[in-house]
Design a protein around this motif. Structure first.
Motif, PDB file in Angstrom:
ATOM      1  N   ASP A  74     -59.459  -8.418  21.762  1.00  0.00           N
ATOM      2  CA  ASP A  74     -59.369  -8.155  23.308  1.00  0.00           C
ATOM      3  C   ASP A  74     -60.418  -8.198  23.669  1.00  0.00           C
ATOM      4  OD1 ASP A  74     -58.158  -7.649  25.533  1.00  0.00           O
ATOM      5  OD2 ASP A  74     -56.594  -6.099  25.009  1.00  0.00           O
ATOM      6  N   PRO A  75     -60.580  -9.312  24.526  1.00  0.00           N
ATOM      7  CA  PRO A  75     -62.092  -9.129  25.389  1.00  0.00           C
ATOM      8  C   PRO A  75     -62.032  -8.305  26.597  1.00  0.00           C
ATOM      9  CG  PRO A  75     -60.684 -11.364  25.804  1.00  0.00           C
ATOM     10  CD  PRO A  75     -59.810 -10.622  24.670  1.00  0.00           C
ATOM     11  N   LEU A  76     -61.032  -7.967  27.037  1.00  0.00           N
ATOM     12  CA  LEU A  76     -60.995  -7.031  28.377  1.00  0.00           C
ATOM     13  C   LEU A  76     -59.674  -6.547  28.191  1.00  0.00           C
ATOM     14  CD1 LEU A  76     -61.982  -5.943  30.994  1.00  0.00           C
ATOM     15  CD2 LEU A  76     -61.528  -8.150  31.896  1.00  0.00           C
ATOM     16  N   ASP A  77     -59.694  -5.430  27.638  1.00  0.00           N
ATOM     17  CA  ASP A  77     -58.690  -4.473  27.703  1.00  0.00           C
ATOM     18  C   ASP A  77     -58.413  -3.584  28.718  1.00  0.00           C
ATOM     19  OD1 ASP A  77     -56.106  -3.174  26.443  1.00  0.00           O
ATOM     20  OD2 ASP A  77     -57.459  -1.655  25.483  1.00  0.00           O
ATOM     21  N   GLY A  78     -57.338  -3.469  29.432  1.00  0.00           N
ATOM     22  CA  GLY A  78     -57.283  -2.891  30.681  1.00  0.00           C
ATOM     23  C   GLY A  78     -57.674  -3.647  31.890  1.00  0.00           C
ATOM     24  N   THR A  79     -57.230  -4.921  31.916  1.00  0.00           N
ATOM     25  CA  THR A  79     -57.398  -5.765  32.913  1.00  0.00           C
ATOM     26  C   THR A  79     -56.861  -5.272  34.207  1.00  0.00           C
ATOM     27  OG1 THR A  79     -57.272  -7.783  31.272  1.00  0.00           O
ATOM     28  CG2 THR A  79     -57.047  -8.082  33.811  1.00  0.00           C
ATOM     29  N   LYS A  80     -55.937  -4.344  34.178  1.00  0.00           N
ATOM     30  CA  LYS A  80     -55.130  -3.844  35.429  1.00  0.00           C
ATOM     31  C   LYS A  80     -56.300  -2.841  35.652  1.00  0.00           C
ATOM     32  CE  LYS A  80     -50.211  -4.227  34.426  1.00  0.00           C
ATOM     33  NZ  LYS A  80     -48.914  -3.819  33.939  1.00  0.00           N
ATOM     34  N   GLU A  81     -56.843  -2.073  34.962  1.00  0.00           N
ATOM     35  CA  GLU A  81     -58.105  -0.979  35.513  1.00  0.00           C
ATOM     36  C   GLU A  81     -59.109  -1.911  36.077  1.00  0.00           C
ATOM     37  OE1 GLU A  81     -56.679   1.748  35.244  1.00  0.00           O
ATOM     38  OE2 GLU A  81     -54.931   1.044  33.600  1.00  0.00           O
ATOM     39  N   PHE A  82     -59.481  -2.855  35.595  1.00  0.00           N
ATOM     40  CA  PHE A  82     -60.567  -3.796  36.076  1.00  0.00           C
ATOM     41  C   PHE A  82     -60.263  -4.380  37.349  1.00  0.00           C
ATOM     42  CE2 PHE A  82     -62.307  -8.199  36.439  1.00  0.00           C
ATOM     43  CZ  PHE A  82     -63.774  -7.924  36.241  1.00  0.00           C
ATOM     44  N   VAL A  83     -59.083  -4.860  37.608  1.00  0.00           N
ATOM     45  CA  VAL A  83     -58.540  -5.585  38.885  1.00  0.00           C
ATOM     46  C   VAL A  83     -58.402  -4.294  40.035  1.00  0.00           C
ATOM     47  CG1 VAL A  83     -56.786  -6.472  39.952  1.00  0.00           C
ATOM     48  CG2 VAL A  83     -57.418  -7.474  37.763  1.00  0.00           C
ATOM     49  N   ALA A  84     -58.127  -3.196  39.450  1.00  0.00           N
ATOM     50  CA  ALA A  84     -58.141  -2.014  40.619  1.00  0.00           C
ATOM     51  C   ALA A  84     -59.305  -1.408  40.583  1.00  0.00           C
ATOM     52  CB  ALA A  84     -56.960  -1.088  39.834  1.00  0.00           C
ATOM     53  N   GLY A  85     -60.402  -1.932  40.067  1.00  0.00           N
ATOM     54  CA  GLY A  85     -61.613  -1.269  40.719  1.00  0.00           C
ATOM     55  C   GLY A  85     -61.981  -0.146  39.718  1.00  0.00           C
ATOM     56  N   ARG A  86     -61.326   0.497  38.752  1.00  0.00           N
ATOM     57  CA  ARG A  86     -61.529   1.567  38.011  1.00  0.00           C
ATOM     58  C   ARG A  86     -62.480   1.166  36.700  1.00  0.00           C
ATOM     59  NH1 ARG A  86     -56.086   2.809  39.413  1.00  0.00           N
ATOM     60  NH2 ARG A  86     -55.111   1.588  37.664  1.00  0.00           N
ATOM     61  N   SER A  87     -62.918   2.151  35.852  1.00  0.00           N
ATOM     62  CA  SER A  87     -63.878   2.072  35.131  1.00  0.00           C
ATOM     63  C   SER A  87     -63.520   1.834  33.649  1.00  0.00           C
ATOM     64  CB  SER A  87     -65.186   3.058  35.292  1.00  0.00           C
ATOM     65  OG  SER A  87     -65.663   2.858  36.425  1.00  0.00           O
ATOM     66  N   GLU A  88     -62.213   1.973  33.400  1.00  0.00           N
ATOM     67  CA  GLU A  88     -61.829   2.284  32.067  1.00  0.00           C
ATOM     68  C   GLU A  88     -61.394   1.019  30.900  1.00  0.00           C
ATOM     69  OE1 GLU A  88     -58.509   4.492  33.405  1.00  0.00           O
ATOM     70  OE2 GLU A  88     -59.397   6.307  34.283  1.00  0.00           O
ATOM     71  N   PHE A  89     -61.958   0.009  31.506  1.00  0.00           N
ATOM     72  CA  PHE A  89     -61.635  -1.290  30.757  1.00  0.00           C
ATOM     73  C   PHE A  89     -62.526  -1.489  29.633  1.00  0.00           C
ATOM     74  CE2 PHE A  89     -64.242  -2.284  34.644  1.00  0.00           C
ATOM     75  CZ  PHE A  89     -65.329  -2.753  34.132  1.00  0.00           C
ATOM     76  N   THR A  90     -62.280  -1.843  28.527  1.00  0.00           N
ATOM     77  CA  THR A  90     -63.109  -2.001  27.322  1.00  0.00           C
ATOM     78  C   THR A  90     -62.908  -3.292  26.576  1.00  0.00           C
ATOM     79  OG1 THR A  90     -61.166  -1.419  26.123  1.00  0.00           O
ATOM     80  CG2 THR A  90     -62.510   0.259  26.742  1.00  0.00           C
ATOM     81  N   VAL A  91     -64.035  -3.727  25.803  1.00  0.00           N
ATOM     82  CA  VAL A  91     -64.046  -4.889  25.124  1.00  0.00           C
ATOM     83  C   VAL A  91     -63.784  -4.202  23.457  1.00  0.00           C
ATOM     84  CG1 VAL A  91     -65.565  -6.385  23.913  1.00  0.00           C
ATOM     85  CG2 VAL A  91     -65.928  -5.888  26.377  1.00  0.00           C
ATOM     86  N   ASN A  92     -62.646  -4.947  23.101  1.00  0.00           N
ATOM     87  CA  ASN A  92     -61.982  -4.705  21.689  1.00  0.00           C
ATOM     88  C   ASN A  92     -62.371  -5.669  20.798  1.00  0.00           C
ATOM     89  OD1 ASN A  92     -61.201  -2.140  23.152  1.00  0.00           O
ATOM     90  ND2 ASN A  92     -59.252  -2.868  22.994  1.00  0.00           N
ATOM     91  N   ILE A  93     -62.962  -5.301  19.404  1.00  0.00           N
ATOM     92  CA  ILE A  93     -63.109  -6.212  18.352  1.00  0.00           C
ATOM     93  C   ILE A  93     -62.788  -5.294  17.196  1.00  0.00           C
ATOM     94  CG2 ILE A  93     -64.504  -7.843  17.095  1.00  0.00           C
ATOM     95  CD1 ILE A  93     -66.133  -7.834  19.475  1.00  0.00           C
ATOM     96  N   ALA A  94     -61.857  -5.759  16.081  1.00  0.00           N
ATOM     97  CA  ALA A  94     -61.419  -5.329  15.136  1.00  0.00           C
ATOM     98  C   ALA A  94     -61.397  -6.182  13.719  1.00  0.00           C
ATOM     99  CB  ALA A  94     -60.304  -4.664  15.219  1.00  0.00           C
TER     100      ALA A  94
END
Length: 268
Positions: free
Chosen positions: A82-102
């Motif tokens: 998931d290259p950008l988990d938390g796209t809604k947080e990203f779009v809203a200007g919050r800082s809680e988005f992540t890069v996920n690789i498993a």
């Protein structure tokens, strides 16, 4: 494996932050979820790194799957991205988005990384060891610290989705006498349980495997676990499901190791 995961995640995080600074252009996929060029550019960075170092391991990546590109994972070993988990947080200007690789092996997440570029920190799990790390200059890991789930205490703390709150979540908290609950975005919820800041993360709304695998890998390496409502471990690589799409997860409870894993019919 650890070095490749970290290098790929940090490079993807840098690409995301470039878009973040410039301002993202938001579109919506057929399922109405938002997507930006940051998602797409970060995914290409990760795919290039994984193909270069592990060309024989297939990669299931969120945006590629959305475009109809799904590799053969019948061998049982594959990456989930998931290259950008938390796209809604990203779009809203919050800082809680992540890069996920498993990395998945026969349905189990055996290695993973969760990197939060806007927070300059992340979590990685390889060889049953979970660590938290901090980053300087966006690309250099400065500090590492081994983490593990905490033991049962007098008070129980939960973490829950900021963008996907549900009545079932409120009922779960009430049924288990949980007064303290922090709402936070992305797979960081798994990581807060993994580092002993929280005890449990209940999820009663839809997630996909790429949303959860990396955080789940960190949690399992830290001594915790993720189980479905019937008490079974959450598995990965779910295809041809009768009642849902490929790679969709059921509801689950992610928690410290000594959490009661008995079935929870009252939350269904």
């Amino acid at each position: 494996m650890k070095q490749v995961l970290e290098t790929a995640a940090l490079a993807a995080g840098h690409a995301i932050m470039v878009v973040h600074s410039a301002g993202a252009h938001i579109r919506h996929k057929p399922d109405s979820s938002p997507v930006t060029e940051a998602d797409e550019e970060a995914e290409q960075v990760i795919l290039a790194a994984l193909r270069r170092h592990f060309p024989a391991i297939p990669v299931v990546a969120e945006e590629a799957v959305a475009a109809g590109i799904v590799p053969d994972i019948s061998g049982g070993r594959f990456f989930l991205v998931d290259p950008l988990d938390g796209t809604k947080e990203f779009v809203a200007g919050r800082s809680e988005f992540t890069v996920n690789i498993a990395l998945i092996e026969n349905g189990v997440p055996i290695a993973g990384i969760v990197f939060a570029p806007a927070l300059s920190s992340g979590f990685v799990a390889v060889d049953n060891r979970a660590e938290r790390f901090t980053v300087t200059d966006g690309r250099t890991i400065a500090e590492r610290q081994a983490i593990g789930c905490r033991k049962h205490g007098a008070a129980i703390t939960a973490v829950a989705s900021r963008s996907h709150d549900t009545p079932q979540t409120a009922r779960f908290l009430d049924d288990h006498g949980i007064d303290a609950c922090t709402a936070i975005g992305s797979s960081l919820k798994f990581c807060l349980v993994a580092e002993g800041v929280a005890d449990v993360y209940p999820r009663f709304s839809r997630t996909m495997e790429w949303d959860t695998a990396a955080g789940d890998a960190v949690l399992r390496a830290a001594g915790g676990g993720t189980r479905t409502l019937d008490g079974e471990p959450l598995v990965y690589g779910k295809r041809n499901q009768k009642h849902d799409s490929d790679f969709a997860n059921p509801d689950f409870i992610a928690a410290r190791a000594d959490w009661n894993t008995a079935p929870l019919p009252e939350t269904k």
